[in-house]
Design an enzyme around this catalytic site. Structure first.
Site, PDB file in Angstrom:
ATOM      1  N   CYS A 137       1.110  -1.587  -0.034  1.00  0.00           N
ATOM      2  CA  CYS A 137       0.188  -0.417  -0.046  1.00  0.00           C
ATOM      3  C   CYS A 137       0.992   1.745   0.060  1.00  0.00           C
ATOM      4  CB  CYS A 137      -0.837  -0.059   1.045  1.00  0.00           C
ATOM      5  SG  CYS A 137      -2.015   1.567   1.828  1.00  0.00           S
TER       6      CYS A 137
ATOM      7  N   CYS B   7      -1.596   1.657  -2.991  1.00  0.00           N
ATOM      8  CA  CYS B   7      -2.696   3.199  -2.037  1.00  0.00           C
ATOM      9  C   CYS B   7      -2.377   5.065  -2.693  1.00  0.00           C
ATOM     10  CB  CYS B   7      -3.252   2.887  -0.559  1.00  0.00           C
ATOM     11  SG  CYS B   7      -3.668   1.335  -0.563  1.00  0.00           S
TER      12      CYS B   7
ATOM     13  N   HIS C  97       6.803   4.232   5.365  1.00  0.00           N
ATOM     14  CA  HIS C  97       7.910   2.687   5.849  1.00  0.00           C
ATOM     15  C   HIS C  97       8.588   3.620   7.223  1.00  0.00           C
ATOM     16  CE1 HIS C  97       7.227   1.882   1.739  1.00  0.00           C
ATOM     17  NE2 HIS C  97       7.817   2.326   1.444  1.00  0.00           N
TER      18      HIS C  97
HETATM   19  C1  LIG Z   1      -2.765   0.241  -7.339  1.00  0.00           C
HETATM   20  C2  LIG Z   1      -3.746  -0.125  -5.877  1.00  0.00           C
HETATM   21  C3  LIG Z   1      -4.156   1.243  -5.317  1.00  0.00           C
HETATM   22  C4  LIG Z   1      -4.829   0.880  -4.228  1.00  0.00           C
HETATM   23  N1  LIG Z   1      -5.362   1.745  -3.574  1.00  0.00           N
HETATM   24  C5  LIG Z   1      -6.240   1.922  -2.307  1.00  0.00           C
HETATM   25  C6  LIG Z   1      -7.394   2.329  -1.870  1.00  0.00           C
HETATM   26  O1  LIG Z   1      -6.842   3.616  -1.891  1.00  0.00           O
HETATM   27  N2  LIG Z   1      -7.836   1.871  -0.255  1.00  0.00           N
HETATM   28  C7  LIG Z   1      -8.189   0.748  -0.364  1.00  0.00           C
HETATM   29  O2  LIG Z   1      -8.475   0.098   0.670  1.00  0.00           O
HETATM   30  N3  LIG Z   1      -6.508  -0.388  -0.920  1.00  0.00           N
HETATM   31  C8  LIG Z   1      -6.197  -0.077  -2.053  1.00  0.00           C
HETATM   32  N4  LIG Z   1      -5.763  -0.717  -2.550  1.00  0.00           N
HETATM   33  C9  LIG Z   1      -5.090  -2.288  -2.907  1.00  0.00           C
HETATM   34  C10 LIG Z   1      -4.678  -2.333  -1.256  1.00  0.00           C
HETATM   35  O3  LIG Z   1      -3.213  -2.516  -1.013  1.00  0.00           O
HETATM   36  C11 LIG Z   1      -4.345  -3.654  -0.943  1.00  0.00           C
HETATM   37  O4  LIG Z   1      -5.718  -4.094  -0.385  1.00  0.00           O
HETATM   38  C12 LIG Z   1      -3.185  -4.140   1.060  1.00  0.00           C
HETATM   39  O5  LIG Z   1      -2.592  -3.278   0.680  1.00  0.00           O
HETATM   40  C13 LIG Z   1      -2.894  -5.710   0.710  1.00  0.00           C
HETATM   41  O6  LIG Z   1      -2.362  -5.728   1.797  1.00  0.00           O
HETATM   42  P1  LIG Z   1      -1.944  -7.009   2.538  1.00  0.00           P
HETATM   43  O7  LIG Z   1      -1.312  -7.129   3.741  1.00  0.00           O
HETATM   44  O8  LIG Z   1      -2.924  -8.488   2.246  1.00  0.00           O
HETATM   45  O9  LIG Z   1      -0.560  -7.692   0.971  1.00  0.00           O
HETATM   46  P2  LIG Z   1       0.075  -6.933   1.216  1.00  0.00           P
HETATM   47  O10 LIG Z   1       0.543  -5.185   1.446  1.00  0.00           O
HETATM   48  O11 LIG Z   1       1.184  -6.582  -0.246  1.00  0.00           O
HETATM   49  O12 LIG Z   1       1.158  -7.467   1.828  1.00  0.00           O
HETATM   50  C14 LIG Z   1       2.392  -8.314   1.792  1.00  0.00           C
HETATM   51  C15 LIG Z   1       3.388  -8.277   1.874  1.00  0.00           C
HETATM   52  O13 LIG Z   1       4.155 -10.127   1.422  1.00  0.00           O
HETATM   53  C16 LIG Z   1       5.086  -9.584   2.470  1.00  0.00           C
HETATM   54  N5  LIG Z   1       5.418 -10.898   1.435  1.00  0.00           N
HETATM   55  C17 LIG Z   1       5.321 -11.874   0.313  1.00  0.00           C
HETATM   56  N6  LIG Z   1       5.789 -13.039   0.317  1.00  0.00           N
HETATM   57  C18 LIG Z   1       7.108 -13.436   1.335  1.00  0.00           C
HETATM   58  C19 LIG Z   1       8.161 -14.026   1.542  1.00  0.00           C
HETATM   59  N7  LIG Z   1       7.798 -15.022   1.434  1.00  0.00           N
HETATM   60  N8  LIG Z   1       8.101 -13.923   2.879  1.00  0.00           N
HETATM   61  C20 LIG Z   1       8.145 -12.408   3.676  1.00  0.00           C
HETATM   62  N9  LIG Z   1       7.617 -11.973   3.550  1.00  0.00           N
HETATM   63  C21 LIG Z   1       6.646 -11.810   2.389  1.00  0.00           C
HETATM   64  C22 LIG Z   1       5.703  -8.733   0.650  1.00  0.00           C
HETATM   65  O14 LIG Z   1       7.055  -8.367   1.164  1.00  0.00           O
HETATM   66  C23 LIG Z   1       4.192  -7.318   1.371  1.00  0.00           C
HETATM   67  O15 LIG Z   1       4.984  -6.963   1.976  1.00  0.00           O
HETATM   68  C24 LIG Z   1      -5.141  -0.526  -3.692  1.00  0.00           C
HETATM   69  C25 LIG Z   1      -4.511  -1.644  -4.883  1.00  0.00           C
HETATM   70  C26 LIG Z   1      -3.545  -1.514  -5.528  1.00  0.00           C
HETATM   71  C27 LIG Z   1      -3.165  -1.906  -6.940  1.00  0.00           C
END
Ligand SMILES: Cc1cc2nc3c(=O)[nH]c(=O)nc-3n(C[C@H](O)[C@H](O)[C@H](O)COP(=O)(O)OP(=O)(O)OC[C@H]3O[C@@H](n4cnc5c(N)ncnc54)[C@H](O)[C@@H]3O)c2cc1C
Ligand SMILES: NC(=O)c1ccc[n+]([C@@H]2O[C@H](COP(=O)([O-])OP(=O)(O)OC[C@H]3O[C@@H](n4cnc5c(N)ncnc54)[C@H](OP(=O)(O)O)[C@@H]3O)[C@@H](O)[C@H]2O)c1
Length: 526
Positions: free
Chosen positions: A79, A84, A134
């Protein structure tokens, strides 16, 4: 690097993160208790994005012992790094640029100088500043939330109680998988050419100023990035196989709201090709993008000149390794299957965030992490993410919640619409400066047709609000609370809404418009 007994300030964190990102051989960052190698954690969170960080923090707050492992040198995930946060910066830039163009050389606005609007410059602005979010999350998670973590270290799941990272073997009672998803890349000729980007590579790799762009996709990323590119002066065509804003991932988009938004994009000069498929990305030899060939809805092929192609085709998780080691089950689009407690079919293994089904949104990622944590800590909690508020950006903020007018008409005997401009067939509302509110006041007085659209959908029998739809600025926050109120078991009546205290001139006029109608025993449109 063992950081446990150090307490870097935000600037020091920022510098460490930037150094780590710049050097692929940089060492892991360890914030571990002294007994980490012998301990059995309550939960190891693989992935410290939105889901993992919130889940771990909640579990710690409840008295448990979590550990987060993340491949990136920072917490918070995609994000703030690529999704985001850049999207909101770009969308705010798009809204500003749109205003500057409409008011060019009027009032106090200077004559718009398109040469000063640059996609590359705003991407660089983002890159220069993204480290501070970050840094803050690393600092907060360590110093305020007291959560152990290892960053800059890819984790390998060995089995459901064992995970390896940074040379350690960690043992845990529960595993919470939150590894997110990555953008989909279509297999078409020319996809590897210079000039093809998605939301990740745009921020990581853009190295020129695009002048003519083809965006592929018809959902949030396509609408948002396409609107931004076009607002900078980069002529943009959107190519979408479905109607835009009618993507299978977008639910409850009202027809009138969609029409206002899409007509507005066309008025601004964007080309929208719906029912069209990407055939090939053109160029000479191994050279950069020079155009895009698409198959139009008519079946005819057309080549559109372009120096940039931007893909907004959704995301998929990469679960191959997890399926192999753990035997977790995935659905047809590669997303891990869980129940509403976020439990996979493997005992003690949970999955959260974009990795699982449902909308890929921050609220779901964070709350699914918290749901896993609370179940691990002994609560019996289900998280139903089937009903929610939603939004996207164009050069506007477009928000919606609940049923559309058409859905309500299919479900109820009588549906009442409260709308601005008003719900009167044939009325000459073209020059009506309504709705007007903070954010659209100048439009209301100078370009009334640009001042937005709003609609409230009410059940005429029960008087309950069924849905709300808005295009403008500043109303999005209200949709968080409207979602809660209309989806409570008792719902929200027009009478209750009309008795709330508005902060006039509120961006949505739902409170005061409801009050004008609430006196009627038998409701009518407004
Ligand atoms: C362009 C864009 C804009 C967006 N804007 C919005 C918004 O305005 N509002 C909203 O609500 N949502 C928004 N979203 C959606 C939102 O970004 C996601 O739903 C959210 O970030 C998902 O979080 P997560 O924890 O599932 O995954 P992520 O935040 O992707 O975290 C996954 C983590 O896993 C880590 N990882 C992966 N594999 C491994 C491994 N083997 N070992 C250790 N670490 C690993 C990665 O490094 C990463 O830090 C947007 C998405 C996009 C693509
Ligand atoms: N809250 C926010 O503001 C925000 C902003 C951006 C992104 N996000 C989230 O991030 C995720 C990614 O967004 P997104 O807009 O890229 O994805 P999305 O909502 O899943 O939409 C994908 C788009 O690509 C099309 N598509 C998929 N595969 C295709 C193919 N092979 N060929 C042609 N078209 C194809 C889809 O068409 P069909 O409809 O025909 O399938 C749809 O238009 C989404 O889950 C979204 O909710 C949230």
């Amino acid at each position: 690097m063992d950081i446990r007994d150090q307490h870097p300030d935000l600037a020091a964190w920022n510098a460490l993160i930037e150094r780590s990102l710049a050097d692929p051989d940089s060492e892991p960052i360890e914030n571990l208790g002294p007994d980490a190698d012998e301990a059995v954690y309550d939960a190891v969170f693989v992935g410290g994005g939105a889901g993992g960080r919130f889940g771990a923090a909640y579990l710690r707050a409840m008295g448990g012992r979590p550990l987060i492992l993340d491949a990136w040198p920072f917490l918070g995930g995609s994000c703030p790094h690529q999704a985001c946060v850049p999207h909101h910066l770009f969308s705010e830039a798009a809204a500003e640029l749109d205003r500057m163009r409409w008011f060019s050389d009027e009032l106090w606005f200077p004559k718009f100088d398109p040469s000063r609007a640059s996609i590359k410059e705003i991407v660089d602005l983002f890159l220069a500043g993204r480290g501070s979010a970050h840094a803050f999350m690393n600092w907060q998670t360590k110093e305020q939330l007291d959560v152990e973590y290892v960053l800059n270290a890819r984790a390998t799941v060995v089995d459901r109680t064992t995970v390896r990272a940074a040379g350690h073997t960690f043992r845990t009672r529960n595993l919470v998988l939150g590894i997110g998803a990555r953008p989909v890349t279509p297999d078409v000729p020319g996809i590897g050419r210079h000039g093809v980007y998605d939301f990740v590579t745009l921020v990581e790799e853009l190295d020129f100023e695009p002048t003519r762009c083809v965006v592929v996709g018809g959902s949030k990323v396509a609408m948002e990035y396409g609107s931004f590119f076009h607002a900078t002066g980069c002529d943009t065509t959107i190519v979408s196989r479905s109607e835009v804003m009618r993507s299978s991932s977008l639910e409850h988009v009202d027809d009138d709201l969609r029409r206002y938004v899409v007509d507005g994009m066309r008025t601004r000069g964007m080309e929208l090709l719906e029912g069209a498929d990407l055939v090939a990305i053109e160029g000479t030899g191994d050279g950069p993008v020079t155009g895009v060939t698409v198959r139009l809805a008519s079946g005819e092929q057309r080549t559109i000149a372009a120096d940039m192609v931007f893909l907004g085709l959704g995301e998929r998780p990469d679960t191959a390794a997890l399926q192999e080691t753990l035997g977790i089950e995935v659905g047809p689009t590669g997303r891990v299957r869980t129940n509403l407690r976020m439990q996979t079919g493997v005992p003690g293994v949970y999955a959260i965030g974009d990795l699982i089904g449902g909308p890929m949104e921050m609220w779901k990622a964070r709350k699914s992490g918290v749901t896993a944590a609370r179940n691990i800590m002994g609560e019996d909690l289900e998280f139903d993410y089937s009903r929610y508020p939603d939004f996207l950006h164009t050069t506007y903020e477009v928000s919606w919640v609940g049923l559309t007018e058409a859905e309500a008409r299919a479900a109820c005997d009588e549906v009442i619409i409260i709308q601005m401009p008003p719900y009167v067939e044939g009325l000459d509302t073209e020059h009506l400066p309504l709705p007007c509110a903070e954010g659209t006041m100048l439009y209301a007085f100078r370009r009334p047709e640009l001042s937005g659209f709003q609609k409230l959908v009410v059940d005429g029998t029960t008087r309950k609000v069924l849905g709300a739809h808005h295009c403008g600025y500043g109303a999005k926050d209200a949709f968080q609370y409207l979602d809660h109120l209309i989806h409570r078991p008792e719902g929200l009546t027009i009478d209750e809404l009309g008795w709330m205290n508005e902060l006039f001139l509120n961006p949505e006029h739902f409170v005061q418009l409801s009050r004008l109608r609430a006196g009627k025993g038998r409701l009518t449109h407004l």
